[in-house]
Design an enzyme around this catalytic site. Structure first.
Site, PDB file in Angstrom:
ATOM      1  N   ASP A 226       0.843  -1.190   0.000  1.00 35.94           N
ATOM      2  CA  ASP A 226       0.000   0.000   0.000  1.00 35.94           C
ATOM      3  C   ASP A 226       0.881   1.243   0.000  1.00 35.94           C
ATOM      4  O   ASP A 226       1.997   1.225   0.543  1.00 35.94           O
ATOM      5  CB  ASP A 226      -0.916   0.028   1.227  1.00 35.94           C
ATOM      6  CG  ASP A 226      -1.911   1.174   1.171  1.00 35.94           C
ATOM      7  OD1 ASP A 226      -2.844   1.100   0.361  1.00 35.94           O
ATOM      8  OD2 ASP A 226      -1.736   2.144   1.924  1.00 35.94           O
TER       9      ASP A 226
ATOM     10  N   GLU B 144       0.874   5.689   0.451  1.00 36.15           N
ATOM     11  CA  GLU B 144       0.203   6.959   0.729  1.00 36.15           C
ATOM     12  C   GLU B 144       0.860   7.988  -0.183  1.00 36.15           C
ATOM     13  O   GLU B 144       2.089   7.985  -0.347  1.00 36.15           O
ATOM     14  CB  GLU B 144       0.347   7.366   2.195  1.00 36.15           C
ATOM     15  CG  GLU B 144      -0.264   6.378   3.186  1.00 36.15           C
ATOM     16  CD  GLU B 144      -1.734   6.097   2.948  1.00 36.15           C
ATOM     17  OE1 GLU B 144      -2.445   7.000   2.446  1.00 36.15           O
ATOM     18  OE2 GLU B 144      -2.180   4.983   3.241  1.00 36.15           O
TER      19      GLU B 144
ATOM     20  N   HIS C 127      -5.587   4.721   6.438  1.00 34.53           N
ATOM     21  CA  HIS C 127      -4.888   5.713   5.616  1.00 34.53           C
ATOM     22  C   HIS C 127      -3.421   5.880   6.044  1.00 34.53           C
ATOM     23  O   HIS C 127      -2.818   6.925   5.795  1.00 34.53           O
ATOM     24  CB  HIS C 127      -5.601   7.060   5.606  1.00 34.53           C
ATOM     25  CG  HIS C 127      -6.991   6.982   5.046  1.00 34.53           C
ATOM     26  ND1 HIS C 127      -7.245   6.615   3.746  1.00 34.53           N
ATOM     27  CD2 HIS C 127      -8.196   7.184   5.621  1.00 34.53           C
ATOM     28  CE1 HIS C 127      -8.552   6.609   3.536  1.00 34.53           C
ATOM     29  NE2 HIS C 127      -9.151   6.945   4.657  1.00 34.53           N
TER      30      HIS C 127
ATOM     31  N   ASP D 295      -2.877  -0.500   6.469  1.00 37.84           N
ATOM     32  CA  ASP D 295      -3.708  -0.767   5.300  1.00 37.84           C
ATOM     33  C   ASP D 295      -3.209  -1.978   4.527  1.00 37.84           C
ATOM     34  O   ASP D 295      -4.002  -2.792   4.030  1.00 37.84           O
ATOM     35  CB  ASP D 295      -3.753   0.454   4.382  1.00 37.84           C
ATOM     36  CG  ASP D 295      -4.673   1.552   4.922  1.00 37.84           C
ATOM     37  OD1 ASP D 295      -5.302   1.322   5.972  1.00 37.84           O
ATOM     38  OD2 ASP D 295      -4.748   2.626   4.305  1.00 37.84           O
TER      39      ASP D 295
END
Length: 916
Positions: free
Chosen positions: A19, A21, A158, A163
């Site tokens: 994942d 960000e 988030h 995540d």
């Protein structure tokens, strides 16, 4: 078989869940600020590579708000170039898993390509598309929602590592779900995915092989995960002994309902209402009735209509606006009446034919037509393939997994159409395919007594050349205050620039497979048409740079006539000329081709619909509202042309009255100052002097003066300021903490929802688990479930919570309403009629905006008292109610005993004593 062995058998004994960000959604303009890759072995966490990443540019404030990653946190973090080699090594030759993997791979591939390196992996899987397909019955599919559904920790949502871990766990849970499914589902999926490079392909192939070789796994208990509902309710052993009794005999204290209906209590207004409905049908009149909350209007009109219909050998059509009421009627009220009184009644719930999947078309897709579809559409087809195996009704509304943005472009390939009776029937003849849900429910309608529909279907059916609903039926229109919205929707046509180009491009795929003598000619016309349209659309969009510049996201509407469209580059006459040429060539192609081609026929039909819309746009004689919707989505600018035929009198006279000579139209909110005048300005039912339209108000049995109190905030404060938000949040916090009671806060926008909830959390120390917010995290159903289960939650909501929400007793004792719910003045419909009112010398605010807001406010306030045992307080914090001239009109509609306050402490003890 344990999960470790299953994962090994399907090739996922080891996989990497990752994942990112980022500073935004666009991989070309934005940067990675955190990266996490988590290795799972034998279904368990093994190790991870996780780090913050220092971007070249500062992190935007709204990203920090979402991720809690600040510029100071990444100031000493490595750059993406510094961690890239480690990521490539960690993921080498493994199975990569992500939620919405195209997003994450887009960023990863961008930096890898810029560095001249390569990412090597065995396979890719996307938990977003997997959950949409195999968990299609869920309400939402974002990572937070799925984590909550599976009871996974998502406190640090988030952030990349939590995540990534949850994504891996969700992937395993979905696999456990998949292995119990019939092998036929995976046979079909692999058939339509063949020769395509799609995420999840490796999983699908292995799953097909694994389940095929382990038939004992094919023991799927579908009822455990998906509430399969039928769309027919029938009591074959019922009797008719009550049908000959008069209405009073049903309702009186020792009558049929009193003896048989659970929790029945006599209400004089309900009895009177039911008698009036029956008399209305007998006199072939139209009754517009305002039935107050708690009166039991559904039971009143069910009894009256059943008695009349049975006496006169008619069917009953009940139309509602909201799904909530439709389901309450069909799955609760009607079954209770049929079962408790043992009535010989058959009821069905009917949707528009475009709601039902055609298994003929689906099997045709699986066998061949998938070759003509894009990868994006194939992903949607996988979801349809899974859902269609289990559904009993074929109603697409059951299948939440379909991407609604993509649905419009592909659903017509699978739903019922007129071609099912002609061309497609010739193409597909296998007996096993004769399982069309629409035909089945239509056949059931022939011998049914009650047909439950929605306003949209009712309006479409009345407006159609060939209607489906039985004529000369008893018609009941519930939630009549919203009937105007369905009228507008039916009379509105829309076309988008992307929709036009996608339709034209789809012709290319089909004619390319035919390669007839007419191919070159039609291809030349098609190429020129696409070129002309693209040039026009680009020029038009460029002329409205200022609109898109100010449009950060979402959409904006603007009234625009035909001349203004042309001045800004849209040559509709040229488009019509090109499209008509295409139609002629497709006609020639279809006539010369011995084998009927369904997709080409479908495209031809869509082109004709497009031409009709464009012709209406240019017709100056029609009473039409024309407007453009400017849309910005992921940095992509687009627009939609809309037309609304606004002659509502014509629709009422030539469509509604023509189809139904007598009907009931009821609602809890029609009147202002006990007058129906404003309602009739919206829906002109009195447009024909030969039609007898009666009105009546049936008062609620609730004693509002004793059961409810209304408090109005009286202070000079700017309602658009942060001070106002903090003040209201302070009031909510004080009431909630001190009284330990549930609170519903109704807002008029999602912006207010976020502002209030943030203030409660940040400034007033409310536990975030006690603040339920109407966002993408939870569906309306899940929000209400959590609210009901809590002891003293605060639910902050908007839009759909203003009506159709039933929270009796202590489930709702305190209601806050932030603002007067004025409509959007820039809405094309509102703007058009505001201009019309002003041109006639009227005042659009007092003649339209104010009465509309009063009715909306009544709907919201109506959430408070839902039974004769309820008590509650409504706190209206909009100071305009106290300080403006028009505020008095609104207050008078709500209560005869308003109480004002400038500080919440002034009314706190009074509220506490009242609620007890």
């Amino acid at each position: 078989m344990n999960i470790e062995k299953i994962l090994n058998e399907v090739g996922f004994n080891e996989f990497i869940s990752f994942d990112l960000e980022t500073t935004g959604l666009n991989s070309n303009d934005n940067e990675i600020i955190e990266i996490s890759a988590v290795k799972f072995k034998n279904g368990k966490y093994h190790s991870d590579l996780s780090t913050l990443v220092k971007p070249k540019n500062e992190i935007p404030k709204h990203i920090t708000k979402i991720t809690n990653i600040t510029n100071s946190m990444v100031s000493k973090a490595p750059s993406i170039d510094d961690v890239l080699d480690d990521f490539i090594d960690f993921t080498k030759d493994n199975n990569l898993i992500a939620h919405n993997i195209d997003f994450d791979l887009g960023f990863i591939n961008k930096v890898i390509n810029n560095a001249g390196k390569k990412l090597n992996f065995n396979s890719t899987s996307d938990t977003l598309s997997l959950s949409r397909s195999f968990l299609f019955y869920l309400d939402k599919f974002n990572l937070e929602y799925l984590s909550n559904h599976f009871h996974l920790n998502h406190d640090n949502a988030h952030r990349a590592t939590p995540d990534a871990i949850n994504t891996g766990k969700i992937f395993i849970l979905i696999i456990q779900h998949m292995v119990k499914m019939p092998v036929q589902i995976f046979n079909n999926i692999n058939q339509i995915c063949q020769n395509r490079e799609l995420h999840n392909n490796f999983l699908y192939k292995n799953m097909n092989f694994f389940i095929g070789n382990n038939p004992d796994l094919d023991n799927y208990e579908k009822i455990n995960f998906f509430l399969i509902r039928d769309n027919v309710k029938e009591n074959k052993n019922g009797n008719e002994k009550y049908f000959n009794q008069n209405i009073n005999s049903w309702f009186k204290l020792d009558g049929a309902l009193s003896k048989n209906w659970k929790n029945y209590s006599y209400r004089e207004a309900q009895d009177s209402f039911s008698n009036d409905i029956y008399d209305n049908f007998c006199s072939k009149s139209i009754l517009v009735a305002e039935a107050g909350a708690g009166l039991g209007k559904s039971l009143a009109y069910l009894v009256a209509s059943i008695k009349y219909a049975k006496e006169h050998n008619k069917k009953i059509i009940i139309s509602t606006y909201t799904k909530t009421l439709q389901e309450q009627l069909f799955y609760k009220d009607i079954p209770s009446l049929i079962d408790d009184l043992n009535l010989d009644i058959k009821a069905i719930i009917l949707k528009g034919k475009n709601n039902y999947i055609s298994k003929k078309k689906l099997y045709k897709l699986i066998s061949n037509d998938h070759l003509f579809m894009s990868d994006k559409d194939i992903i949607e087809c996988i979801t349809l393939t899974v859902w269609s195996y289990f559904t009993k009704t074929g109603d697409v509304e059951e299948c939440n997994g379909l991407n609604r943005y993509s649905l419009d472009s592909i659903w017509n390939k699978f739903s019922y159409s007129d071609y099912d009776n002609s061309a497609l029937g010739d193409i597909v003849s296998s007996n096993k395919l004769n399982n069309d849900y629409y035909h089945k429910i239509i056949n059931d309608m022939d011998n049914s007594d009650i047909i439950v529909v929605n306003h949209s279907l009712l309006c479409i059916d009345m407006n159609a050349k060939k209607s489906i609903l039985p004529k000369n039926s008893v018609l009941i229109i519930d939630e009549g205050h919203n009937f105007i919205n369905s009228m507008k929707n039916v009379l509105t046509s829309s076309i988008s620039n992307h929709g036009i180009l996608k339709l034209l491009k789809s012709i290319n795929v089909v004619i390319d497979s035919l390669r007839s003598d007419d191919y070159i000619k039609i291809n030349n016309i098609l190429t020129q048409t696409i070129k002309d349209c693209r040039k026009m659309f680009e020029y038009f969009i460029a002329n409205f740079d200022d609109v898109y510049e100010n449009l950060k996201f979402g959409q904006s509407d603007r009234l625009m006539d035909y001349q203004e469209l042309e001045l800004n580059g849209l040559n509709i006459d040229q488009m019509l000329y090109n499209l008509n040429q295409l139609i002629e060539q497709i006609d020639t192609l279809l006539n010369s081709n011995n084998k009927k081609h369904f997709f080409l026929q479908l495209i031809q039909s869509q082109l004709k619909d497009l031409i009709i819309v464009l012709q209406k746009m240019t017709n100056k004689d029609l009473d039409i509202i024309r407007w453009i919707t400017f849309t910005k989505h992921s940095q992509l600018n687009s627009f939609k042309i809309n037309i609304l035929e606004s002659d509502f009198k014509k629709f009422i006279k030539e469509t509604l009255f023509k189809n139904y000579k007598s009907f009931l139209m009821c609602s809890a909110t029609y009147t202002i100052n006990n007058s129906f005048d404003y309602f009739f300005t919206k829906i002109p039912l009195k447009c024909d002097e030969n039609i007898n339209v009666k009105t009546n108000i049936y008062k609620s049995p609730f004693l509002y003066s004793e059961q409810a109190k209304y408090y109005f905030f009286n202070k000079s404060i700017d309602i658009n300021s942060s001070d106002y938000i903090n003040e209201v949040a302070s009031q909510i916090s004080k009431i909630n903490k001190s009284l330990q009671k549930k609170v519903l806060v109704l807002c008029t926008s999602y912006k207010q929802v976020n502002a209030i909830s943030n203030s409660l959390f940040n400034n007033h120390s409310i536990d975030k688990n006690e603040i339920l917010i109407q966002t993408s995290k939870f569906s309306k159903k899940k929000l209400l479930e959590r609210y009901i289960a809590s002891k003293s939650s605060i639910l902050v909501a908007t839009s759909t919570f203003w009506e159709g929400v039933d929270l009796p007793g202590d489930l709702l004792e305190i209601l806050f309403i932030l603002r007067i719910p004025f409509g959007n003045p820039s809405n094309p419909y509102n703007l058009h009629f505001s201009n019309q009112i002003e041109s006639y010398g009227g005042n659009s605010f007092y003649d339209m905006q104010l009465p509309e807001s009063i009715l909306k406010l009544k709907q919201g306030v109506g959430r408070l008292i839902r039974s004769d045992k309820d008590s509650g307080v409504c706190i209206l914090t909009d100071p305009r109610l106290s300080n403006s001239r028009y505020g008095k009109y609104i207050i008078d509609e709500l209560t005869s005993n308003p109480e004002f306050y400038s500080h919440i402490d002034e009314i706190f003890n009074d509220i506490d004593n009242f609620l007890g």
